[in-house]
Scaffold this active site. Structure first.
Site, PDB file in Angstrom:
ATOM      1  N   ASP A 129       0.839  -1.193   0.000  1.00 49.59           N
ATOM      2  CA  ASP A 129       0.000   0.000   0.000  1.00 49.59           C
ATOM      3  C   ASP A 129       0.873   1.242   0.000  1.00 49.59           C
ATOM      4  O   ASP A 129       1.709   1.432   0.877  1.00 49.59           O
ATOM      5  CB  ASP A 129      -0.902   0.007   1.240  1.00 49.59           C
ATOM      6  N   TYR A 183       2.395   9.992  -0.236  1.00 53.99           N
ATOM      7  CA  TYR A 183       3.507   9.463   0.566  1.00 53.99           C
ATOM      8  C   TYR A 183       4.865   9.803  -0.048  1.00 53.99           C
ATOM      9  O   TYR A 183       5.885   9.724   0.634  1.00 53.99           O
ATOM     10  CB  TYR A 183       3.408   7.940   0.703  1.00 53.99           C
ATOM     11  N   LYS A 211      -3.015   5.599  -3.890  1.00 48.91           N
ATOM     12  CA  LYS A 211      -4.115   6.530  -3.607  1.00 48.91           C
ATOM     13  C   LYS A 211      -3.834   7.867  -4.272  1.00 48.91           C
ATOM     14  O   LYS A 211      -2.674   8.276  -4.407  1.00 48.91           O
ATOM     15  CB  LYS A 211      -4.277   6.753  -2.097  1.00 48.91           C
ATOM     16  N   HIS A 251      -7.965   9.311  -1.707  1.00 48.94           N
ATOM     17  CA  HIS A 251      -7.300   9.321  -0.400  1.00 48.94           C
ATOM     18  C   HIS A 251      -8.170   9.934   0.700  1.00 48.94           C
ATOM     19  O   HIS A 251      -8.190   9.432   1.830  1.00 48.94           O
ATOM     20  CB  HIS A 251      -5.982  10.076  -0.518  1.00 48.94           C
TER      21      HIS A 251
END
Length: 276
Positions: free
Chosen positions: A47, A52, A77, A108
């Protein structure tokens, strides 16, 4: 391994492992080594997210793993909202990850004040129809948000990835998910302030009874409550320790004791305000 290590089938037909590896707050430079350790340990669900900043590291780890693409269930996401923004972000994520498709793509956050999550959801549905993603889902959506996308597009989310741990068990949302055939995926399964959770007498007592750590018991509780779970760590020993939750079972009494820790209070962001 127990039966809980097996995959479940989402409403669109994709098969997702019940236990995976999360990469939240892992710097891109550290990501490849951490993900390689996870894959070597046995994790097959990864994931990541645009937000990120480590999709390239995940992609490098996948390329170096020697695994076939179909052996790994890959999730990312998208942060931006709006139909065109979502489609552009998807293309960019695929390039950074070095793949021609995602197994699961998530919105997200709903970002309600932006009020573009319905058209963004439609972009995911179209991408799924085109084969660019195998499953379409959301993250941090409340019942209100889930109702709206299903009502306005005719298609429910396949997955809702939400904050979920013994301090914040979200029973009402999980019941809604079950009714609408939405898989519940737990982020932050050890709580964002895990040290306090690990000191809970009830959790420690269950851990002692099973010869496990409090972290392993918290993860196992999440699995036995029916959730997909994606713990994160960059420490190889902890990555392997987290994996060792698939070969023991909590009793009904154990589960009830951990359920009683629920305060109904978020430790992470509120979907009503994040990203607005």
């Amino acid at each position: 391994m127990s039966e809980l290590s097996t995959a479940i089938t989402l409403t669109g037909g994709a098969s997702i492992p019940r236990f995976g590896y999360g990469t939240f707050r892992i710097e891109d430079g550290d990501t490849q080594a951490a993900v390689e350790t996870a894959l070597e340990t046995g994790y097959r669900l990864l994931d990541t997210a645009v937000g990120y900043g480590n999709e390239e590291g995940v992609g490098r780890a996948l390329a170096a793993s020697g695994l076939k693409r179909e052996e790994v269930f890959l999730t990312s996401k998208v942060w931006d909202h709006g139909y065109d923004d979502v489609r552009r972000n998807l293309d960019e994520s695929l390039a950074r990850l070095g793949t021609d498709h995602l197994d699961l793509y998530l919105l997200h956050w709903p970002r309600p004040s932006v009020d573009k999550y319905v058209e963004s959801w439609q972009a995911l549905l179209d991408a799924r129809d085109e084969g660019l993603i195998r499953a379409a889902g959301v993250s941090n959506f409340t019942i209100e948000h889930l109702d709206r996308i299903e009502t306005e597009t005719g298609s429910a989310a396949e997955v809702n990835q939400v904050e979920l741990h013994p301090y914040f068990a979200q029973p009402e949302l999980r019941a809604y998910h079950a009714e609408h055939l939405i898989a519940t995926e737990s982020w932050g399964p050890l709580a964002l302030r895990g040290g306090a959770l690990f000191d809970e007498p009830a959790l420690k007592a269950v851990a002692d009874a099973h010869g496990r750590t409090p972290a392993q018991v918290a993860l196992r509780w999440n699995l036995q409550r029916g959730n997909i779970v994606i713990p994160k760590s960059v420490t190889p020993a902890r990555i392997r320790e987290n994996w060792e939750v698939l070969d023991f079972t909590l009793t009904d009494t154990d589960l009830a004791a951990i359920d009683a820790l629920d305060t109904g209070t978020r430790q992470g962001g509120d979907p009503a305000v994040v990203g607005n």
